[in-house]
Each structure stands twice: as C-alpha cells, then as structure tokens.
Design a protein around this motif. Sequence first.
Motif, PDB file in Angstrom:
ATOM      1  N   VAL A 179      -4.294  -6.866  -1.016  1.00 26.18           N
ATOM      2  CA  VAL A 179      -2.944  -7.408  -1.062  1.00 26.18           C
ATOM      3  C   VAL A 179      -2.925  -8.715  -0.286  1.00 26.18           C
ATOM      4  N   ALA A 180      -2.087  -9.627  -0.743  1.00 29.18           N
ATOM      5  CA  ALA A 180      -1.967 -10.939  -0.127  1.00 29.18           C
ATOM      6  C   ALA A 180      -0.518 -11.388  -0.199  1.00 29.18           C
ATOM      7  N   GLY A 181      -0.191 -12.314   0.689  1.00 28.75           N
ATOM      8  CA  GLY A 181       1.191 -12.773   0.718  1.00 28.75           C
ATOM      9  C   GLY A 181       2.134 -11.672   1.153  1.00 28.75           C
ATOM     10  N   VAL A 182       1.777 -11.037   2.258  1.00 24.35           N
ATOM     11  CA  VAL A 182       2.559  -9.908   2.744  1.00 24.35           C
ATOM     12  C   VAL A 182       3.613 -10.384   3.741  1.00 24.35           C
ATOM     13  N   VAL A 183       4.811  -9.933   3.553  1.00 23.95           N
ATOM     14  CA  VAL A 183       5.883 -10.173   4.511  1.00 23.95           C
ATOM     15  C   VAL A 183       6.154  -8.856   5.235  1.00 23.95           C
ATOM     16  N   THR A 184       5.952  -8.886   6.530  1.00 21.77           N
ATOM     17  CA  THR A 184       6.198  -7.682   7.318  1.00 21.77           C
ATOM     18  C   THR A 184       7.523  -7.833   8.062  1.00 21.77           C
ATOM     19  N   VAL A 185       7.861  -6.849   8.825  1.00 21.61           N
ATOM     20  CA  VAL A 185       9.116  -6.905   9.579  1.00 21.61           C
ATOM     21  C   VAL A 185       9.079  -7.999  10.634  1.00 21.61           C
ATOM     22  N   THR A 186       7.871  -8.489  10.963  1.00 21.61           N
ATOM     23  CA  THR A 186       7.754  -9.544  11.964  1.00 21.61           C
ATOM     24  C   THR A 186       7.597 -10.917  11.334  1.00 21.61           C
ATOM     25  N   GLY A 187       7.544 -10.967   9.985  1.00 23.67           N
ATOM     26  CA  GLY A 187       7.429 -12.246   9.310  1.00 23.67           C
ATOM     27  C   GLY A 187       6.281 -12.290   8.317  1.00 23.67           C
ATOM     28  N   TYR A 188       6.010 -13.490   7.832  1.00 24.53           N
ATOM     29  CA  TYR A 188       4.976 -13.667   6.815  1.00 24.53           C
ATOM     30  C   TYR A 188       3.587 -13.569   7.443  1.00 24.53           C
ATOM     31  N   SER A 189       2.725 -12.797   6.768  1.00 24.91           N
ATOM     32  CA  SER A 189       1.345 -12.690   7.208  1.00 24.91           C
ATOM     33  C   SER A 189       0.455 -13.440   6.232  1.00 24.91           C
ATOM     34  N   GLY A 190      -0.327 -14.361   6.719  1.00 24.31           N
ATOM     35  CA  GLY A 190      -1.232 -15.118   5.862  1.00 24.31           C
ATOM     36  C   GLY A 190      -2.544 -14.417   5.604  1.00 24.31           C
ATOM     37  N   MET A 191      -2.658 -13.192   6.070  1.00 27.34           N
ATOM     38  CA  MET A 191      -3.918 -12.470   5.924  1.00 27.34           C
ATOM     39  C   MET A 191      -4.014 -11.780   4.581  1.00 27.34           C
ATOM     40  N   ASP A 192      -5.248 -11.595   4.135  1.00 28.60           N
ATOM     41  CA  ASP A 192      -5.525 -10.679   3.045  1.00 28.60           C
ATOM     42  C   ASP A 192      -5.865  -9.329   3.658  1.00 28.60           C
ATOM     43  N   TYR A 193      -5.435  -8.279   3.000  1.00 26.75           N
ATOM     44  CA  TYR A 193      -5.746  -6.942   3.476  1.00 26.75           C
ATOM     45  C   TYR A 193      -6.576  -6.222   2.405  1.00 26.75           C
ATOM     46  N   TRP A 194      -7.507  -5.408   2.890  1.00 27.11           N
ATOM     47  CA  TRP A 194      -8.429  -4.721   1.985  1.00 27.11           C
ATOM     48  C   TRP A 194      -8.455  -3.231   2.262  1.00 27.11           C
ATOM     49  N   GLY A 195      -8.608  -2.466   1.188  1.00 29.89           N
ATOM     50  CA  GLY A 195      -8.872  -1.047   1.346  1.00 29.89           C
ATOM     51  C   GLY A 195     -10.352  -0.825   1.583  1.00 29.89           C
ATOM     52  N   LYS A 196     -10.715   0.441   1.803  1.00 32.89           N
ATOM     53  CA  LYS A 196     -12.113   0.763   2.071  1.00 32.89           C
ATOM     54  C   LYS A 196     -12.932   0.921   0.802  1.00 32.89           C
ATOM     55  N   GLY A 197     -12.253   1.001  -0.325  1.00 32.88           N
ATOM     56  CA  GLY A 197     -12.959   1.078  -1.600  1.00 32.88           C
ATOM     57  C   GLY A 197     -13.068   2.481  -2.150  1.00 32.88           C
ATOM     58  N   THR A 198     -13.163   2.549  -3.465  1.00 29.09           N
ATOM     59  CA  THR A 198     -13.374   3.820  -4.156  1.00 29.09           C
ATOM     60  C   THR A 198     -14.453   3.598  -5.217  1.00 29.09           C
ATOM     61  N   LEU A 199     -15.398   4.506  -5.280  1.00 29.18           N
ATOM     62  CA  LEU A 199     -16.546   4.339  -6.158  1.00 29.18           C
ATOM     63  C   LEU A 199     -16.235   4.808  -7.571  1.00 29.18           C
ATOM     64  N   VAL A 200     -16.553   3.944  -8.515  1.00 24.76           N
ATOM     65  CA  VAL A 200     -16.464   4.281  -9.935  1.00 24.76           C
ATOM     66  C   VAL A 200     -17.864   4.225 -10.509  1.00 24.76           C
ATOM     67  N   THR A 201     -18.296   5.329 -11.092  1.00 30.15           N
ATOM     68  CA  THR A 201     -19.617   5.404 -11.695  1.00 30.15           C
ATOM     69  C   THR A 201     -19.458   5.754 -13.165  1.00 30.15           C
ATOM     70  N   VAL A 202     -20.015   4.913 -14.024  1.00 26.93           N
ATOM     71  CA  VAL A 202     -19.924   5.135 -15.461  1.00 26.93           C
ATOM     72  C   VAL A 202     -21.322   5.433 -15.981  1.00 26.93           C
ATOM     73  N   SER A 203     -21.503   6.611 -16.507  1.00 25.08           N
ATOM     74  CA  SER A 203     -22.815   7.012 -17.016  1.00 25.08           C
ATOM     75  C   SER A 203     -22.936   6.679 -18.501  1.00 25.08           C
ATOM     76  N   SER A 204     -24.148   6.377 -18.904  1.00 24.31           N
ATOM     77  CA  SER A 204     -24.376   5.999 -20.306  1.00 24.31           C
ATOM     78  C   SER A 204     -24.704   7.209 -21.164  1.00 24.31           C
TER      79      SER A 204
END
Length: 122
Positions: A97-122
């Motif tokens: 997520v980017a362009g986050v406005v929090t209760v304290t104001g605009y945050s110029g940071m990008d935020y990242w999750g920890k990730g989820t693995l997707v595996t597609v088998s052939s």
Amino acid sequence: QVQLVESGGGLVQAGGSLRLSCVASGSIFRINVMGWYRQAPGKQRELVARIARDGGTNYADSVKERFTISRDNAKNTVFLQMSSLKPEDTAVYYCNVAGVVTVTGYSGMDYWGKGTLVTVSS
C-alpha cells in the motif's frame, strides 16, 4: 503504523484459480494505492497489479486477462483473483500500500506484507 496481512496462497494445478486477500490495519484514515507484487526464485520483485482508490487499475502484461484486482475501501482490503494460472506464476506474492493517510497525517512510506506463496504445478 500500518500492518498488512495476506492470505489465500497455496498450491494449485495449472489452469486453476486462487484468490488472494490482504487486510491493512492500523491508524488508517485512507489508502490511495493498493497493489500486489511477486517475486519468483532468483528473480526481482515485480508489479502484478495495483488499484487506486477511485478504482483505476493497471496490470503487468503477463497477467492481463487472467488476474483481476479489486478493493474494499471500507475494510482497507485488496483482493487479487487469479485465473488460468501458469507454472510461471509461481512466486511469493506481496501486498503493498502507498499513499497512506493515517490519523497523524500523510505517510510517504510504502508498506509491505510478509508475502504469501503461490505454487502452480504443471
């Protein structure tokens, strides 16, 4: 502080579908852009899709017509519906997520999750 939690990854056969979800929590007033990135083994992280608050979207060429991104602004949640999956879609998928406005104001940071693995088998 903003926290992101992804869910919905797993193992699927080629041609199958998965739906990823990501919930943002914290002292959030508004999120401008929500998106999904992925990183395959030995490769750089790449944009999969992102969606603006007004619903505008853009996709990587490799997933157009197969993946659909959507969001629920009231729940600070973003989804990625993945269809016609291919083995080359195998990766860890990260919520961003980017362009986050929090209760304290605009945050110029990008935020990242920890990730989820997707595996597609052939």
